[in-house]
Design an enzyme around this catalytic site. Structure first.
Site, mmCIF file in Angstrom:
data_model
loop_
_atom_site.group_PDB
_atom_site.id
_atom_site.type_symbol
_atom_site.label_atom_id
_atom_site.label_comp_id
_atom_site.label_asym_id
_atom_site.label_seq_id
_atom_site.Cartn_x
_atom_site.Cartn_y
_atom_site.Cartn_z
ATOM 1 N N HIS A 209 42.536 39.114 41.785
ATOM 2 C CA HIS A 209 41.123 39.203 42.146
ATOM 3 C C HIS A 209 40.866 39.358 43.645
ATOM 4 O O HIS A 209 39.753 39.646 44.048
ATOM 5 C CB HIS A 209 40.390 37.968 41.596
ATOM 6 C CG HIS A 209 40.709 37.695 40.150
ATOM 7 N ND1 HIS A 209 40.417 38.604 39.161
ATOM 8 C CD2 HIS A 209 41.357 36.657 39.542
ATOM 9 C CE1 HIS A 209 40.847 38.113 37.986
ATOM 10 N NE2 HIS A 209 41.421 36.938 38.196
ATOM 11 N N ARG B 149 36.545 36.508 37.863
ATOM 12 C CA ARG B 149 37.698 37.135 37.194
ATOM 13 C C ARG B 149 37.411 38.568 36.751
ATOM 14 O O ARG B 149 38.292 39.295 36.338
ATOM 15 C CB ARG B 149 38.130 36.317 35.980
ATOM 16 C CG ARG B 149 38.658 34.949 36.336
ATOM 17 C CD ARG B 149 39.253 34.244 35.139
ATOM 18 N NE ARG B 149 39.248 32.811 35.334
ATOM 19 C CZ ARG B 149 40.179 32.131 36.015
ATOM 20 N NH1 ARG B 149 41.214 32.761 36.522
ATOM 21 N NH2 ARG B 149 40.087 30.829 36.172
ATOM 22 N N TYR C 136 45.792 30.205 27.502
ATOM 23 C CA TYR C 136 47.043 30.966 27.664
ATOM 24 C C TYR C 136 48.096 30.666 26.597
ATOM 25 O O TYR C 136 49.202 31.212 26.657
ATOM 26 C CB TYR C 136 47.643 30.683 29.051
ATOM 27 C CG TYR C 136 46.697 31.030 30.187
ATOM 28 C CD1 TYR C 136 46.277 32.339 30.385
ATOM 29 C CD2 TYR C 136 46.224 30.046 31.052
ATOM 30 C CE1 TYR C 136 45.402 32.658 31.417
ATOM 31 C CE2 TYR C 136 45.354 30.359 32.087
ATOM 32 C CZ TYR C 136 44.943 31.663 32.269
ATOM 33 O OH TYR C 136 44.084 31.979 33.289
ATOM 34 N N SER D 138 44.494 36.549 29.053
ATOM 35 C CA SER D 138 43.128 36.217 28.617
ATOM 36 C C SER D 138 42.210 37.416 28.805
ATOM 37 O O SER D 138 42.535 38.362 29.535
ATOM 38 C CB SER D 138 42.603 35.029 29.440
ATOM 39 O OG SER D 138 42.480 35.398 30.804
ATOM 40 N N ASP E 182 48.023 47.138 48.156
ATOM 41 C CA ASP E 182 48.674 48.104 49.043
ATOM 42 C C ASP E 182 50.148 48.300 48.669
ATOM 43 O O ASP E 182 50.673 49.407 48.807
ATOM 44 C CB ASP E 182 48.553 47.654 50.507
ATOM 45 C CG ASP E 182 47.154 47.880 51.078
ATOM 46 O OD1 ASP E 182 46.322 48.504 50.390
ATOM 47 O OD2 ASP E 182 46.895 47.425 52.206
ATOM 48 N N HIS F 56 46.730 41.033 31.654
ATOM 49 C CA HIS F 56 46.220 39.661 31.620
ATOM 50 C C HIS F 56 46.289 39.148 30.199
ATOM 51 O O HIS F 56 45.957 39.894 29.261
ATOM 52 C CB HIS F 56 44.773 39.591 32.126
ATOM 53 C CG HIS F 56 44.651 40.108 33.518
ATOM 54 N ND1 HIS F 56 45.092 39.396 34.609
ATOM 55 C CD2 HIS F 56 44.223 41.299 33.984
ATOM 56 C CE1 HIS F 56 44.916 40.118 35.692
ATOM 57 N NE2 HIS F 56 44.397 41.289 35.342
HETATM 58 C C1 DQA Z 1 45.426 35.787 34.138
HETATM 59 C C2 DQA Z 1 43.924 35.795 34.437
HETATM 60 C C3 DQA Z 1 43.658 35.388 35.882
HETATM 61 O O1 DQA Z 1 42.260 35.385 36.139
HETATM 62 C C4 DQA Z 1 44.193 33.986 36.144
HETATM 63 O O2 DQA Z 1 43.999 33.640 37.495
HETATM 64 C C5 DQA Z 1 45.593 33.812 35.717
HETATM 65 C C6 DQA Z 1 46.059 34.455 34.495
HETATM 66 C C7 DQA Z 1 45.703 36.073 32.638
HETATM 67 O O3 DQA Z 1 46.861 36.326 32.313
HETATM 68 O O4 DQA Z 1 44.791 35.998 31.825
HETATM 69 O O5 DQA Z 1 46.357 33.081 36.342
HETATM 70 O O6 DQA Z 1 46.040 36.809 34.904
#
Ligand code: DQA
Length: 140
Positions: A79, A110, A22, A101, A86, A99
């Protein structure tokens, strides 16, 4: 154009957790960069982060009528949170899922997002620039 940037669970630790995944910039710094970029593009941004699912749902409810769009990085809630799904479906304000990543190149769990079907679109894998690209999607 008013955009709410909403970050979910564990995103407050950005810059301190899993830096290889990140990056090492804090969420505060990233938010400042997004705000500066948005201002240059003539958009207004507000930021909110919570580790609590219900608080994120409330933020989505309250965005209705106040914002033109939501940029949402729900973290791991992505996830499995049917409550967030909702909440997104309950409002007319469009949500772009983000996201940092590339979730498809990581653990199997994921790969599935319960939010994507009710979002306008999804941007992932570009680090902090995922937020900027999501912002641009509202400005097109
Ligand atoms: C995330 C990806 C998710 O799987 C993970 O739980 C995160 C960060 C991302 O920004 O890549 O907390 O949302």
């Amino acid at each position: 154009m008013k955009i709410l940037v909403l970050n979910g669970v564990n995103l407050n630790l950005t810059g301190r957790r899993e830096k290889g995944v990140y990056g090492s910039e804090t969420l505060e710094k990233i938010n400042k960069e997004i705000a500066a970029y948005a201002a240059k593009r003539g958009a207004e941004t507000q930021f909110y982060q919570s580790n609590l699912e219900g608080e994120l749902c409330t933020a989505i409810h309250e965005a209705e009528g106040k914002f033109d769009g939501i940029i949402l990085n729900a973290g791991a809630f992505t996830h499995y949170s049917y409550a967030l799904r909702d909440a997104i479906a309950a409002v007319t304000v469009p949500v772009v899922e983000v996201h940092m990543s590339n979730v498809h190149a990581r653990e199997e769990f994921r790969r599935n997002s319960v939010l994507t079907p009710v979002c306008r679109g999804e941007i992932l894998g570009f680090g902090k620039n995922s937020y900027i690209l999501a912002l641009e999607s509202f400005l097109l």
